[in-house]
Design an enzyme around this catalytic site. Sequence first.
Site, PDB file in Angstrom:
ATOM      1  N   LYS A   1      47.366  35.506  39.751  1.00 40.38           N
ATOM      2  CA  LYS A   1      48.393  36.489  39.980  1.00 40.38           C
ATOM      3  C   LYS A   1      49.061  36.862  38.675  1.00 40.38           C
ATOM      4  O   LYS A   1      49.056  36.087  37.738  1.00 40.38           O
ATOM      5  CB  LYS A   1      49.403  35.864  40.950  1.00 40.38           C
ATOM      6  CG  LYS A   1      50.496  36.728  41.446  1.00 40.38           C
ATOM      7  CD  LYS A   1      49.958  37.762  42.399  1.00 40.38           C
ATOM      8  CE  LYS A   1      50.046  39.137  41.822  1.00 40.38           C
ATOM      9  NZ  LYS A   1      51.378  39.520  41.475  1.00 40.38           N
TER      10      LYS A   1
ATOM     11  N   ASP B   1      44.853  28.530  39.138  1.00 39.12           N
ATOM     12  CA  ASP B   1      44.940  29.679  38.246  1.00 39.12           C
ATOM     13  C   ASP B   1      46.185  29.628  37.364  1.00 39.12           C
ATOM     14  O   ASP B   1      47.157  28.937  37.679  1.00 39.12           O
ATOM     15  CB  ASP B   1      44.987  30.964  39.082  1.00 39.12           C
ATOM     16  CG  ASP B   1      46.137  30.936  40.062  1.00 39.12           C
ATOM     17  OD1 ASP B   1      46.309  29.901  40.746  1.00 39.12           O
ATOM     18  OD2 ASP B   1      46.878  31.934  40.141  1.00 39.12           O
ATOM     19  N   GLU B   2      46.119  30.373  36.307  1.00 34.65           N
ATOM     20  CA  GLU B   2      47.300  30.697  35.511  1.00 34.65           C
ATOM     21  C   GLU B   2      48.089  29.495  35.036  1.00 34.65           C
ATOM     22  O   GLU B   2      49.308  29.538  34.948  1.00 34.65           O
ATOM     23  CB  GLU B   2      48.225  31.642  36.299  1.00 34.65           C
ATOM     24  CG  GLU B   2      47.566  32.956  36.612  1.00 34.65           C
ATOM     25  CD  GLU B   2      48.511  33.922  37.282  1.00 34.65           C
ATOM     26  OE1 GLU B   2      48.344  35.130  37.067  1.00 34.65           O
ATOM     27  OE2 GLU B   2      49.427  33.489  38.013  1.00 34.65           O
ATOM     28  N   ASN B   3      47.407  28.412  34.752  1.00 34.08           N
ATOM     29  CA  ASN B   3      48.095  27.310  34.094  1.00 34.08           C
ATOM     30  C   ASN B   3      47.836  27.442  32.606  1.00 34.08           C
ATOM     31  O   ASN B   3      46.722  27.214  32.143  1.00 34.08           O
ATOM     32  CB  ASN B   3      47.578  25.974  34.610  1.00 34.08           C
ATOM     33  CG  ASN B   3      48.105  24.833  33.765  1.00 34.08           C
ATOM     34  OD1 ASN B   3      49.259  24.862  33.335  1.00 34.08           O
ATOM     35  ND2 ASN B   3      47.248  23.862  33.504  1.00 34.08           N
TER      36      ASN B   3
END
Lengths: 715, 715
Positions: A2, A329-331
């Site tokens: 996201k 995700d998105e770490n």
Amino acid sequence: MKIAKCIQLALILMCASSLGSTVRTQEATPAVRAPGQFNLMPVPASVQTQAGRLAITSTFSVATKNYSDDRLRAGIVRMIKRLAGRTVLTLPADLISDESAGVLVVQCDGPGEAIPSVTENETYSLEISDKQARLIAPTVVGALRGLETFLQLLQGDRDGYYLPGVKIQDQPRFPWRGLLIDVGRHYEPVEVLKRNLDAMAAVKLNVFHWHLTEDQGFRVESKKFPKLHSMGSDDLFYTQDQVRDIIAYARDRGIRVMPEFDIPGHSTSWLVGYPELGSAPGPYKIERGAGIFEPALDPTREQTYKFLDAFIGEMASLFPDTYLHIGGDENEGKQWDRNPQIQAFMKTKGIKDNHALQAYFNQRLLKILQKHGKKMIGWDEILHADLPKDAVIHSWRGQAALAEAARKGYNGILSNGYYIDLMFPAAQHYRADPFPADSPLTPEEAKHVLGGEATMWGEWVSPETIDSRIWPRTAAIAERLWSPRDVTDVNDMYRRLSVISQQLEELGLTHEKNFGMMLRRLANSDNTAPLRTLSSILEPVKEYRRYQMRPQTMLSPLTGLVDAAQPDSEAARQFASIVDGFISDAPRFALYRQNINDTLIQWRIAGVALGPMIDRSPALEEARPLATNLSDIAQAGLEAMTYLSAGDAATTQWRDTQLAKLDEAAKPKAALEFGVVGNVRKLVIAAAELSELKSTTPVEWKKRITTLATPAPKQ
Amino acid sequence: MKIAKCIQLALILMCASSLGSTVRTQEATPAVRAPGQFNLMPVPASVQTQAGRLAITSTFSVATKNYSDDRLRAGIVRMIKRLAGRTVLTLPADLISDESAGVLVVQCDGPGEAIPSVTENETYSLEISDKQARLIAPTVVGALRGLETFLQLLQGDRDGYYLPGVKIQDQPRFPWRGLLIDVGRHYEPVEVLKRNLDAMAAVKLNVFHWHLTEDQGFRVESKKFPKLHSMGSDDLFYTQDQVRDIIAYARDRGIRVMPEFDIPGHSTSWLVGYPELGSAPGPYKIERGAGIFEPALDPTREQTYKFLDAFIGEMASLFPDTYLHIGGDENEGKQWDRNPQIQAFMKTKGIKDNHALQAYFNQRLLKILQKHGKKMIGWDEILHADLPKDAVIHSWRGQAALAEAARKGYNGILSNGYYIDLMFPAAQHYRADPFPADSPLTPEEAKHVLGGEATMWGEWVSPETIDSRIWPRTAAIAERLWSPRDVTDVNDMYRRLSVISQQLEELGLTHEKNFGMMLRRLANSDNTAPLRTLSSILEPVKEYRRYQMRPQTMLSPLTGLVDAAQPDSEAARQFASIVDGFISDAPRFALYRQNINDTLIQWRIAGVALGPMIDRSPALEEARPLATNLSDIAQAGLEAMTYLSAGDAATTQWRDTQLAKLDEAAKPKAALEFGVVGNVRKLVIAAAELSELKSTTPVEWKKRITTLATPAPKQ
């Protein structure tokens, strides 16, 4: 996945949208399917019309044959109730046992799988003759799909309600057709989820992907770790009883419920109650902003895995689905970079970077999932050499990434192209195909492409607005995932979408009716006509520009004009269509002339009337420049119409003045943009190019206008 | 009480409505209250304007002083959320502790009663100055009432949102202000009840009378006698957890929840599972029709009282309210007459008739209620010499019966005049006063008049339509029960009602937005304009005529045009107003001329357009004669306008032809009737009487028109 990579994603999407869109929309649909008179969505695999019509009267009855159970009977009763609602006929609610007396006979061979699964057989056939309709399906789920088709076939004329004679043979193209609802950013009450499950069933979607945890909220009750929901949710969470209720409700409709617990990033809300799991000392507070945040679970401590083992164990017994989505995700690993203990751990273990550290985390997590009998699914990022072949890749990156995974033997589903929170039109989502014709995959490899999911990310949706962000556009995605690949006629899709959209209202969906309500609140009046005119041709800005233009927090009211306005403006589409007809009618310029003039006059009147309305409603102040733009657009259009109708070419000076105004109007304001500027631009250019018409054919002239009216791509 | 005595009741209502209505509506309201610029409903006891205005910006804050608790804080947070929704401002959700910094200071002295009660102190005062708003209340409930007033004061102009300088001192005229919702005939889901509780709180109603059992459904879970709900409800019942949830939700809003278990009649659904309680052998089936039915509990068997003792005991601990409503209405005793055992019992005990037998039953029931700590309330019929003085009489008979009971020392509440299911206009309900100025009661006796309740009987309402049957009309009843007796200006009531109606939408009420949705379903199209025009001037037939004209069962769909149409047509009221203005403008006939012509032309266009729409939608077939009527009404009106505008008197022959058409149009069809025929009749008669205008004054002439246009009363 996201927000992050949003630029990257936006680029991908923009490329996709510019690829041969006009060509595809004109592809013919084979006559055997979806003949024009039907309003079926998704289009079945095969439709053949035949003589006859089956009258629907108050003596309507349904008989079941062979197998029947509570789920099937409840599905039939729901269908009868909707049929009664539409026809205003009092229909008998009880099923009959005499097959020969049934107006509809549902012949089912067995229950199908006890827990809805990706291998469920959803096939059905439906034959309608003068005397009887016969729905045949190997499973109850197949029968439920067929009942939706049955309802969509209902038509009426002076002789009453009827179903046309037809033979349908149907099955889905992809077995995984999902809708993700993010309840982490904004909580959605149980009744919102239920009505959306009803809508999903209506368009044959079969996976509810329940995105339950986010930085901004932990939405499920944990009896083992109660501080997760009690401290991480503002008391807005689902009890385990409610979760079971939703799962049963979904199963009744042949829909899987797949939970997502997004880790190791996106986990601020976990850490409010359990800061010891974090990679920085804390304390943590529920996140109120939108974006990517640093908090991440600490993958180097055994305590983390002990916690996850117990938590996943609890959730694994609550959610019966085979798959558990772990996000992933998105770490960005900023907390990891700053934590000396984590850095030391990586050195000791020879873990070279954060990606590798997350792979290590996923390996540990995988064992926990396996211990509790679950298969793993996660975003592209989880793909790694050690990932077992029964894991599923959820791709935000696109068809190429999906194909790559498939070639390696991984099952995958596509969400790239189905990000409905980005406010793109249905046509664009419709063109995204998980397994496009030009795919390099062999048929054997292609079997790994399981389907796709529309993603309703929750930053800017409330219970009041979420339906209008999901529907009707998601019905177009549902069709892409169910119907044959060559069902691609965009105009026909929109025609049917409008019918289906209205039918969704009978299930309680508010995507249409909340528009007027929100305008009344904004105008503080019942008289919203000018505001309705304005907002009907406005669309929320696309991609992630809303937050940039109009920053808010998760605690802000979602009651502004941008929240009321709907994506994919139907009025703008209609305007485009009549302008196209008008220009094509050169040099006569009679076709749709009155219609266009009426529309422009309505805009001009609205532009004037909006001023006093805004004076009374400070909440509309941000729309004041849009009201001015509306007047300018209308004025430019009306003047152009005058030139064209009179056969008088406008001067280039006039044209440049108008185009400058239109350029100004094309700039988004209040996170909204007009969907009609391009077509008024066409009219203005046409007026200025009128003299050219003498020296060329109307067809060539129209091409010239279209080219001139298309803005140069931005550098 | 319901359905039966409907003729009697209708007569009473008709008399009430004909009593000096025009006189009362013109009573002046004292200037100290509800100055025209405010939209307060109910009107407070005292309102004084003062200089200044309090700006509402994103720095808005609320401080509490003295007492504060969870209920008060939750109420403040709800208020802030609605304020944010209207203003689209991101407002801080947390309360502050520094009184001097609060834009609104809520100063509360204590919690009030632990269980909402009829003796609750609901007083509050609210003072708004340039700097601060101060809400002072002795109890949390008083503060909640004041917060609603605070929200209603919000206004906006070019300088932003603000509250006007004002000093309000307020308390209710009556302590019992209720809304009955009958969930027996049609079940209403928990979310429907919750949004109606929110709406009740918004207009300061304080009793939710939950009519839980009927012949057609037993709607509450009984753990002691599970066959009550499992066999008597079609699985549509409230679990005890849901009941507790509703009670807590109501208490949070300062609303009592009073359950009704209607016995000994209206009890078919009890007897499905427990036929041994009936006065005839059974078996019994859930009733599907509307009307009065024979089944009644057997009052002569000890088993009945043993059952009731256990059942009431269970319910008494579930419902904390002091009062338990036992119904007691409409038992005609036919089963008793036919049962030899019952007849023998009466003979032995010297019970002379069924009324006396029911009194015996009530006496036994009373002891059971007392044993479980509850006071009895029931309909007029329960009044009997042995009734203890703490019982409450719920009067469907009217003010006289109420006064009679009061003189005997009984508390009473009024529902006569507040039967909102009868489809009368708000103005009529507004005029019904529980303690009218001409009451014979002494002030001491008058204290027994506790208030009243609007009654939403459930034969013809579904979750989709119920809000539009309750709202906005019930807000006018709420004002009658809260505001001083002399607040009686009907025009001002309607002006404010329209504002409040729209504000109720923010609470999720669907009374307005479901109208369009239902029309779309009926038309099977987004284009509903002609149907909207037609239905906007139609009203469902009044009293109990719907069932006679258009019989249905409890299993019928409530999705017809009569269900979409709203009572108390606002369009018809507006038409009446402009026709009155136009006639008053004789002999010039300029005022509103264009407006009336436009309206009539719109009707004529709609009348024509409806034909093809009905052809496509058999569900609208019943509206075909109404479409014809609409054309006739429009034509008659337009011709009359032509005569009047030209100053040409029409012939009597023309007049008679038109009046005959209007008489035909005035006949209800599809259980609907036009709300505008009388005013078109006025125009027709005016056109025919134009020559009279030369020989009289315009005022006299208008009187003559009005008299001539009023149909003779039916014999």
